[in-house]
Design an enzyme around this catalytic site. Sequence first.
Site, PDB file in Angstrom:
ATOM      1  N   GLN A   7       0.839  -1.200   0.000  1.00  0.00           N
ATOM      2  CA  GLN A   7       0.000   0.000   0.000  1.00  0.00           C
ATOM      3  C   GLN A   7       0.877   1.254   0.000  1.00  0.00           C
ATOM      4  O   GLN A   7       1.754   1.406   0.846  1.00  0.00           O
ATOM      5  CB  GLN A   7      -0.925   0.009   1.219  1.00  0.00           C
ATOM      6  CG  GLN A   7      -1.966   1.105   1.134  1.00  0.00           C
ATOM      7  CD  GLN A   7      -2.910   1.106   2.311  1.00  0.00           C
ATOM      8  OE1 GLN A   7      -2.495   1.167   3.449  1.00  0.00           O
ATOM      9  NE2 GLN A   7      -4.208   1.039   2.039  1.00  0.00           N
ATOM     10  N   TYR A  39      -5.839  10.891   4.102  1.00  0.00           N
ATOM     11  CA  TYR A  39      -4.419  11.166   3.835  1.00  0.00           C
ATOM     12  C   TYR A  39      -4.280  12.035   2.583  1.00  0.00           C
ATOM     13  O   TYR A  39      -5.277  12.490   2.028  1.00  0.00           O
ATOM     14  CB  TYR A  39      -3.630   9.856   3.764  1.00  0.00           C
ATOM     15  CG  TYR A  39      -3.641   9.130   5.089  1.00  0.00           C
ATOM     16  CD1 TYR A  39      -3.183   9.754   6.253  1.00  0.00           C
ATOM     17  CD2 TYR A  39      -4.149   7.836   5.203  1.00  0.00           C
ATOM     18  CE1 TYR A  39      -3.210   9.108   7.483  1.00  0.00           C
ATOM     19  CE2 TYR A  39      -4.188   7.188   6.435  1.00  0.00           C
ATOM     20  CZ  TYR A  39      -3.720   7.826   7.563  1.00  0.00           C
ATOM     21  OH  TYR A  39      -3.756   7.201   8.788  1.00  0.00           O
ATOM     22  N   ARG A  47      -7.744   2.565  -2.914  1.00  0.00           N
ATOM     23  CA  ARG A  47      -8.698   2.621  -1.803  1.00  0.00           C
ATOM     24  C   ARG A  47      -9.185   4.048  -1.643  1.00  0.00           C
ATOM     25  O   ARG A  47      -8.389   4.979  -1.638  1.00  0.00           O
ATOM     26  CB  ARG A  47      -8.030   2.151  -0.493  1.00  0.00           C
ATOM     27  CG  ARG A  47      -9.020   2.154   0.660  1.00  0.00           C
ATOM     28  CD  ARG A  47      -8.462   1.592   1.961  1.00  0.00           C
ATOM     29  NE  ARG A  47      -9.566   1.512   2.914  1.00  0.00           N
ATOM     30  CZ  ARG A  47      -9.454   1.060   4.147  1.00  0.00           C
ATOM     31  NH1 ARG A  47      -8.301   0.631   4.612  1.00  0.00           N
ATOM     32  NH2 ARG A  47     -10.498   1.022   4.944  1.00  0.00           N
TER      33      ARG A  47
END
Length: 204
Positions: free
Chosen positions: A60, A132, A184
């Site tokens: 990720q 984020y 995601r």
Amino acid sequence: MEYYSLRTGEVGAIITAAANVQDNGKGWEGELSVASDQFIPSLSRLSSTIKRNGTKAILQLFHAGRMTDSGVLRGVQPVSASAIAAERPNAEILRALTEDEIFDLIEDFKKATERAIKAGFDRVEIHGANTYIIQQFFSPHSNCREDQWGGSIEKRFNFINQLVDSVTEVVDNSNVQDFIVGYRFSPEEYEEPGNKNVRYPLSC
Ligand SMILES: Cc1cc2nc3c(=O)[nH]c(=O)nc-3n(C[C@H](O)[C@H](O)[C@H](O)COP(=O)(O)O)c2cc1C
């Protein structure tokens, strides 16, 4: 590695915890990093541990943006799309990225993808969720830019658009087969204005 070695083979795929693509994208202590070639050997050990019993290994890729602090960054000021602090206790004053730095950030996601391939991962997942930096570019709460990266929903999407194109280009130009790029995202956030299921006007 011990944790993953106990579980490999029990599931089809494991997505690692987030790995920062730049040093100033580190969000917490003890985090994985893919920000330098020096981490390729240890990331290779991680991917082969996950893959040992046939489980697919997914790295990720992320940058914390404003969701970090100068303690974690060892004195460096956090950065994001705009200098708007997160709504959380002790959020620090941050700095807006320059245009050159935005292109550097996209470049560093590309380099991180190359490193993931070299380290033997089967896939990468772009962490566009959980508030984020990627989500920070898309959110009207954290992006008040007035250049090509902000000002309308289409412009706030520009960073995601260029980032995904850049990462998939790296994969297309490499000689790996069946390498998947995942993404995601968080469909909603609680901030006002924020990403919702309805269009929100910009209030910057
Ligand atoms: C300690 C902790 C670390 C997490 N780290 C990550 C991460 O690195 N990447 C990620 O996509 N989600 C991360 N998450 C979010 C989880 O993937 C998940 O979305 C969240 O915990 C909500 O699911 P749950 O209700 O099943 O816990 C983390 C969550 C926790 C509690």
